[in-house]
Every structure is written in C-alpha cells, then in structure tokens.
Motif scaffolding. Sequence first.
Motif, mmCIF file in Angstrom:
data_model
loop_
_atom_site.group_PDB
_atom_site.id
_atom_site.type_symbol
_atom_site.label_atom_id
_atom_site.label_comp_id
_atom_site.label_asym_id
_atom_site.label_seq_id
_atom_site.Cartn_x
_atom_site.Cartn_y
_atom_site.Cartn_z
ATOM 1 N N ASN A 111 35.052 30.427 0.013
ATOM 2 C CA ASN A 111 35.575 31.795 0.092
ATOM 3 C C ASN A 111 34.568 32.835 -0.392
ATOM 4 O O ASN A 111 34.908 33.998 -0.595
ATOM 5 C CB ASN A 111 36.864 31.913 -0.720
ATOM 6 C CG ASN A 111 36.647 31.650 -2.209
ATOM 7 O OD1 ASN A 111 35.561 31.262 -2.619
ATOM 8 N ND2 ASN A 111 37.688 31.851 -3.004
ATOM 9 N N GLY A 112 33.333 32.397 -0.586
ATOM 10 C CA GLY A 112 32.299 33.312 -1.034
ATOM 11 C C GLY A 112 32.300 33.547 -2.527
ATOM 12 O O GLY A 112 31.527 34.389 -3.019
ATOM 13 N N CYS A 113 33.149 32.796 -3.278
ATOM 14 C CA CYS A 113 33.244 32.982 -4.730
ATOM 15 C C CYS A 113 32.835 31.739 -5.502
ATOM 16 O O CYS A 113 33.160 31.607 -6.684
ATOM 17 C CB CYS A 113 34.672 33.367 -5.114
ATOM 18 S SG CYS A 113 35.240 34.937 -4.420
ATOM 19 N N VAL A 114 32.140 30.820 -4.837
ATOM 20 C CA VAL A 114 31.692 29.590 -5.485
ATOM 21 C C VAL A 114 30.175 29.518 -5.387
ATOM 22 O O VAL A 114 29.618 29.489 -4.287
ATOM 23 C CB VAL A 114 32.330 28.345 -4.844
ATOM 24 C CG1 VAL A 114 31.884 27.087 -5.586
ATOM 25 C CG2 VAL A 114 33.856 28.452 -4.834
ATOM 26 N N ASN A 115 29.534 29.490 -6.543
ATOM 27 C CA ASN A 115 28.073 29.412 -6.587
ATOM 28 C C ASN A 115 27.634 28.094 -7.219
ATOM 29 O O ASN A 115 28.220 27.646 -8.214
ATOM 30 C CB ASN A 115 27.492 30.577 -7.400
ATOM 31 C CG ASN A 115 27.848 31.922 -6.824
ATOM 32 O OD1 ASN A 115 27.914 32.084 -5.605
ATOM 33 N ND2 ASN A 115 28.091 32.896 -7.687
ATOM 34 N N ILE A 123 32.693 29.669 -10.525
ATOM 35 C CA ILE A 123 33.728 30.359 -9.741
ATOM 36 C C ILE A 123 33.783 31.798 -10.233
ATOM 37 O O ILE A 123 33.918 32.054 -11.439
ATOM 38 C CB ILE A 123 35.082 29.660 -9.914
ATOM 39 C CG1 ILE A 123 35.006 28.239 -9.330
ATOM 40 C CG2 ILE A 123 36.203 30.459 -9.278
ATOM 41 C CD1 ILE A 123 36.212 27.381 -9.628
ATOM 42 N N THR A 124 33.679 32.756 -9.284
ATOM 43 C CA THR A 124 33.503 34.148 -9.677
ATOM 44 C C THR A 124 34.654 35.068 -9.298
ATOM 45 O O THR A 124 34.576 36.271 -9.564
ATOM 46 C CB THR A 124 32.205 34.697 -9.055
ATOM 47 O OG1 THR A 124 32.294 34.611 -7.619
ATOM 48 C CG2 THR A 124 30.994 33.917 -9.553
ATOM 49 N N CYS A 125 35.721 34.572 -8.693
ATOM 50 C CA CYS A 125 36.869 35.427 -8.389
ATOM 51 C C CYS A 125 38.150 34.610 -8.368
ATOM 52 O O CYS A 125 38.123 33.379 -8.299
ATOM 53 C CB CYS A 125 36.689 36.175 -7.075
ATOM 54 S SG CYS A 125 36.489 35.118 -5.631
ATOM 55 N N HIS A 141 32.046 26.262 -14.281
ATOM 56 C CA HIS A 141 32.180 27.482 -15.063
ATOM 57 C C HIS A 141 33.100 28.443 -14.313
ATOM 58 O O HIS A 141 33.050 28.521 -13.078
ATOM 59 C CB HIS A 141 30.830 28.166 -15.268
ATOM 60 C CG HIS A 141 29.945 27.460 -16.235
ATOM 61 N ND1 HIS A 141 28.767 28.011 -16.699
ATOM 62 C CD2 HIS A 141 30.050 26.253 -16.839
ATOM 63 C CE1 HIS A 141 28.192 27.167 -17.536
ATOM 64 N NE2 HIS A 141 28.957 26.089 -17.629
ATOM 65 N N VAL A 142 33.921 29.157 -15.061
ATOM 66 C CA VAL A 142 34.731 30.229 -14.485
ATOM 67 C C VAL A 142 34.277 31.527 -15.124
ATOM 68 O O VAL A 142 34.326 31.679 -16.347
ATOM 69 C CB VAL A 142 36.231 30.003 -14.747
ATOM 70 C CG1 VAL A 142 37.041 31.177 -14.200
ATOM 71 C CG2 VAL A 142 36.702 28.692 -14.131
ATOM 72 N N ALA A 174 37.681 35.245 -17.971
ATOM 73 C CA ALA A 174 38.760 35.322 -16.984
ATOM 74 C C ALA A 174 40.023 35.713 -17.725
ATOM 75 O O ALA A 174 40.283 35.228 -18.832
ATOM 76 C CB ALA A 174 38.960 33.995 -16.264
ATOM 77 N N GLU A 175 40.795 36.583 -17.131
ATOM 78 C CA GLU A 175 42.047 36.993 -17.740
ATOM 79 C C GLU A 175 43.057 35.853 -17.772
ATOM 80 O O GLU A 175 43.859 35.742 -18.696
ATOM 81 C CB GLU A 175 42.644 38.185 -16.982
ATOM 82 C CG GLU A 175 41.938 39.490 -17.250
ATOM 83 C CD GLU A 175 42.128 39.958 -18.675
ATOM 84 O OE1 GLU A 175 43.278 40.139 -19.111
ATOM 85 O OE2 GLU A 175 41.111 40.119 -19.375
ATOM 86 N N LYS A 176 43.000 34.998 -16.751
ATOM 87 C CA LYS A 176 44.009 33.936 -16.661
ATOM 88 C C LYS A 176 43.456 32.774 -15.856
ATOM 89 O O LYS A 176 42.989 32.943 -14.738
ATOM 90 C CB LYS A 176 45.272 34.484 -15.998
ATOM 91 C CG LYS A 176 46.389 33.478 -15.852
ATOM 92 C CD LYS A 176 47.685 34.153 -15.468
ATOM 93 C CE LYS A 176 47.538 35.027 -14.241
ATOM 94 N NZ LYS A 176 48.763 35.756 -13.904
ATOM 95 N N VAL A 177 43.522 31.589 -16.457
ATOM 96 C CA VAL A 177 43.093 30.374 -15.768
ATOM 97 C C VAL A 177 44.168 29.305 -15.951
ATOM 98 O O VAL A 177 44.715 29.134 -17.049
ATOM 99 C CB VAL A 177 41.750 29.856 -16.320
ATOM 100 C CG1 VAL A 177 41.402 28.511 -15.703
ATOM 101 C CG2 VAL A 177 40.645 30.869 -16.042
ATOM 102 N N LEU A 178 44.463 28.588 -14.864
ATOM 103 C CA LEU A 178 45.428 27.503 -14.905
ATOM 104 C C LEU A 178 44.798 26.230 -14.383
ATOM 105 O O LEU A 178 44.179 26.233 -13.310
ATOM 106 C CB LEU A 178 46.678 27.836 -14.086
ATOM 107 C CG LEU A 178 47.520 29.017 -14.579
ATOM 108 C CD1 LEU A 178 47.075 30.312 -13.908
ATOM 109 C CD2 LEU A 178 49.000 28.763 -14.313
#
Length: 589
Positions: A111-115, A123-125, A141-142, A174-178
């Motif tokens: 999705n363009g958010c994984v480097n 993960i950036t988004c 890493h998040v 990150a504000e929230k990670v599950l």
Amino acid sequence: MKPIRLPILISSAAFLLNACGDSNSTGVDFDSIDVAENVGVSSSSVKSAAGNESIVDNGFSAENEIVVEVASSSSQAAVVQEISQPVNIADVEGEPVISFANGSVSIEDDNGCVNLDGKVVTITCSGNYQLTGKSTDNQVHVQVPDTDTEGVYLYLNGLQLASATDAPIYVRNAEKVLLVLVDGTTNTLEDASTRTTSYTKSNGKLDTTGATVYAKDDLTIKGNGTLKVTGNYKNGIHTSNDLRFRDVPNVTVTAKNNALKGKGSVSIEGGYYTITSTNGDGIKSDEGEDEGSVVDGKGVVIISGGEFVINAGDDGIQAYNGIYMNGGVTKVTSKNDGLHSDLNIYIDGGETTISAGDDGIHADSTLYIKAGSVNITKAVEGMEAFYIRAEGGYTATVASDDAWNAAGGSADANTSSGSQWGGRGGFGGMTSGSKGYIVITGGYHYLYASGNDVDVLDANGTATMSGGVVILEMPSSGGMGNMRGPGGNMGGSSSCSTNMAGGLIDTDNGFTITGGVLLGFGGQTEEYPKCTATSYSAGTAYGTSSAAFKPSISGSMIVYGGSVTSVSTVDVGSMKTVTLPNGMVYYEK
C-alpha cells in the motif's frame, strides 16, 4: 445454594469491539477513574494518608455485575470463556502481507506504507498488515505520524519472528497499535539478549528497546490465537502507556525482568495466560513512581477476566497506584509479594490463589475486599495494609508472621512522611511506631498464623467488626508464651489471661465487635471480647447451634464474640456448610 455477585467475565458485549478494536469493558472507566477518591482520600494527599487517623468511607462500586447461583459459597461458578468475535485472515484480504522466510522478506499488496531496509521492515501509516512466515533475525518497526490516528493493525498469522540484535517488534511512534492474533494460529516472538542499537526519540534523547514487544504508546493485543513471547534482554511485552488484552487470547510470556508491563496501565479482559519473570514482576504498571504522584487511571492493573498462572522472581502483580481484581482465576507464585500496590488494592471478584516469599497481599494505603475468593497458602505477612477493609468475599490466609497486619503511617501525628512499617504492639507491652486500621463488616475470613512472636489479627491502631465471619487459628507453640499482663480476666465462661505479646488478636488501641461471628482458637491473645479457657480438639466442632467451626489444631483457649455469646461442642449435622477457599468448612444456620 447461595448467590454470589460476580463481575461479567466474558460476555458478547465485552467483545463487540469498535472499529478501532480498543473499547474498554473492564468495568472501570480509564478516563474518569480516581483511585484516591475511591477510598475517600484526595489525590493531593493520598501519599501521606497513612498518617491520618480519620478514615472516610466513600464506598466502592463495580459495574457489570450479575448474580449467579453456585453450589459452593466460597468460589465462583465455572465461567466458560467463549469466543464471540472470531478473527479470520479472510477479514483482511487485499491488505498488505509481509512474509518472512529466514533472510528474505516479501511484501504483497503493497500500500506504499511498507519500507524494507536491510533486516528492518518499517510500517509508516495506519491500516491492516498481515505478518506471516519465519525468521531468526528480522524486525518490524511501526513509525506513524501522530496525525495518523486510525490505528495500525498487525495480524499475526503463524508468525515466528526473532531478532539476533534487538526487539522483533518495536513501535517507535503511533497513536494506536493492535496485535491481532488470528484464530487457530500460534505466533512466537523472541528478542536478543543484548542491545547494541539506540534510537533517537522525538525529544532528541536516545532510547533502547527494553522488551521483545516494545511500544512507546498504547498497545492492544486481541484475537483468539496463541502468542508466545520470550524476553531474553529485559521485559517480555512493554508499553510506555496503556497495555490492553481483549478477546480470548492464549498468551505465554517468559522474561528476564518484567513479563507484562504497561507503564500507564494494564487491563486484561479475558484469555489464558502463563507468565514467568526470572527477576522482575509478573504484571506491572508504575506510572507515577518516578514523580511520586497519583495520575487518574494510570499506574493501575485491572483484571476483569481470564485465567492466569504467574511465577514471578519479584512481585506477582505490582501497581504503583492500584490493583483491581474484578474477575478471573489467578494463581500467583512469587519470591516477593503476591499482589503489591504502593497505594490501593481492590478485590471485587474472581478467584485468587497466592504463594508468596514475603507478603501475600500488600497495599501501602488501602486493601478493600468486597467480593471474590482469596486463598493465601503461604506468606510471611498474609495481608498487610494501612487500612484493611473487609466488606465481603471469601478469604483464607496462612502466614508465618501476622495473618492480617494493619500498619503504615507514623504514629506521631506531627509526622507525615508516608509509610513507615512499624513494630509490634501489645497490651501493657511494646507499642508500634505506626498506625493501622482493620474494619470488618462482611464476608467469610479464615486467618492462621504460626511462628515465633506472631499475631493472627494485628492492628497498630484499632480493629472493629460489625458483621461477617472471622475464624482465627494459632498453634499454642506460636507467639511468646502466655505471659499474664494487666488485663487479667476480661470475661467469658472461664478465666483467660492476656499477655504482652499479642497472639490471636493484637491491637494498640482496641478491638471492638458489635456484630458478626468471631471464633478464635489458640493459647494466647493480647485482647478479646469474650473467652473461655477450655481445652479443644482438632476436628471437633465448637461454637453455637448457629455458628460453628472445626479447628485444625488442638489447644486451650477459645476467643469468641459478636452473635456468639458462649461456646461449646456442637452437633453440626443439621447445619449449612460454607466451604472456605482453602477447603476448610464453617457451619451456620
């Protein structure tokens, strides 16, 4: 059968999580909780409350309670933990899939958010990400901007991930990670035993990952799969804010230091947990410890459901501001305290069994027992707090020192330097250097102490009883002998002597009983409401036709009070039985 009020451990409502998956159904509102005000002490003064003899009762309430008919009055009904919201990988089809295969990483549906940078996947988004496969040396890493608040959902689908140099999962921002454990899968995470890398935080300071799963903000673990975590460096799972467990996960954590740590809070709703800490605490929350302050809803551990086996090198469960045992089945073996709070402990449900190297349960301020079952099978001090309030529940305590000990703030009214655990009191003898209060208004409580110079029920201030049932036992060989003090005969059917060393009951400023049932079996006491100096035998019932108990020891003196106005041998064949948490039986009409 008797009804027991129980918190709802597992219900469909508890698992109808919102889209973000972090709804709170523990029965405690994290946004409004004030652990200080629950015991009638303001947040600003709570740390010096132990020096205040005035105890204000604001009461205590727990939400989400049901009435369950159970055959045994000493324990909860068996509540099956049911999976009400399955987690299937089909739920996230078309979302990014990050696959590990020992040295290589592949990304599908990017999705363009994984480097990918070497061994680190970042993960950036926000969004849903599936993690699968096996690797002995990779990291996830998040790092999501604070403005992106939708949440990062990491679906663990048979993931076996380790890092040879660091933490396999690191939430840098990150504000929230599950972490979502897919049903039917087993996922393993393991970190390195050393650290060589530091990371620059937003404030410019350096940070080193201190756990296998290391998060700088809120972290929720949900789903019904299996998670196995090995913490070789320090902690197992650690977050700098709130750590939450939802649904019915099967979690095993083995760590060198603390197994589970949510600095802000730890909240567990259900699941199955095997927790082992080599040197630290099993479950820990310590926000406020550095500043010495009480922050609403922080520094607390809340257990509202689940099954736990905790083996701890230090405390089983440790909270700086409060521990709430509202449900679940918890078994603790600890080298230090079983449950420990630098402020308050509330027991309002569940079944808790403790074998401790030091105190079974220790609260620097208030220990409040309202419901549930507590069985302390081994401890030095069984239950210890500045203020022990027993309003209900079923407890059994076996200790090698005092079974219940109310102690804490300085006895000097001009001193308010916090908890100073004082010495022993005694009628006409040594007085303690602290204050402490015991208030018993309900419940069934068995207290046993055996050792040299010990007490069964000990208050460095006063003790009062207006309801409930209290059974005291102490072998005649305990204490300092039957040394006669100034009190002499204080009533009863035969002469009983007091002593200067305590025994069954020891307070500095008096024990008052206006109701309930008190039966004590031993050879010495510092004070008592009524007493008979008569021999009794183990296994024979003593009391009245409405309240009786079979002592486990033989001795020479029975203390009694409340609704019991005399004691004799009793035929209990027609009486109802109340099985206490340790299997002993109390008889009543």
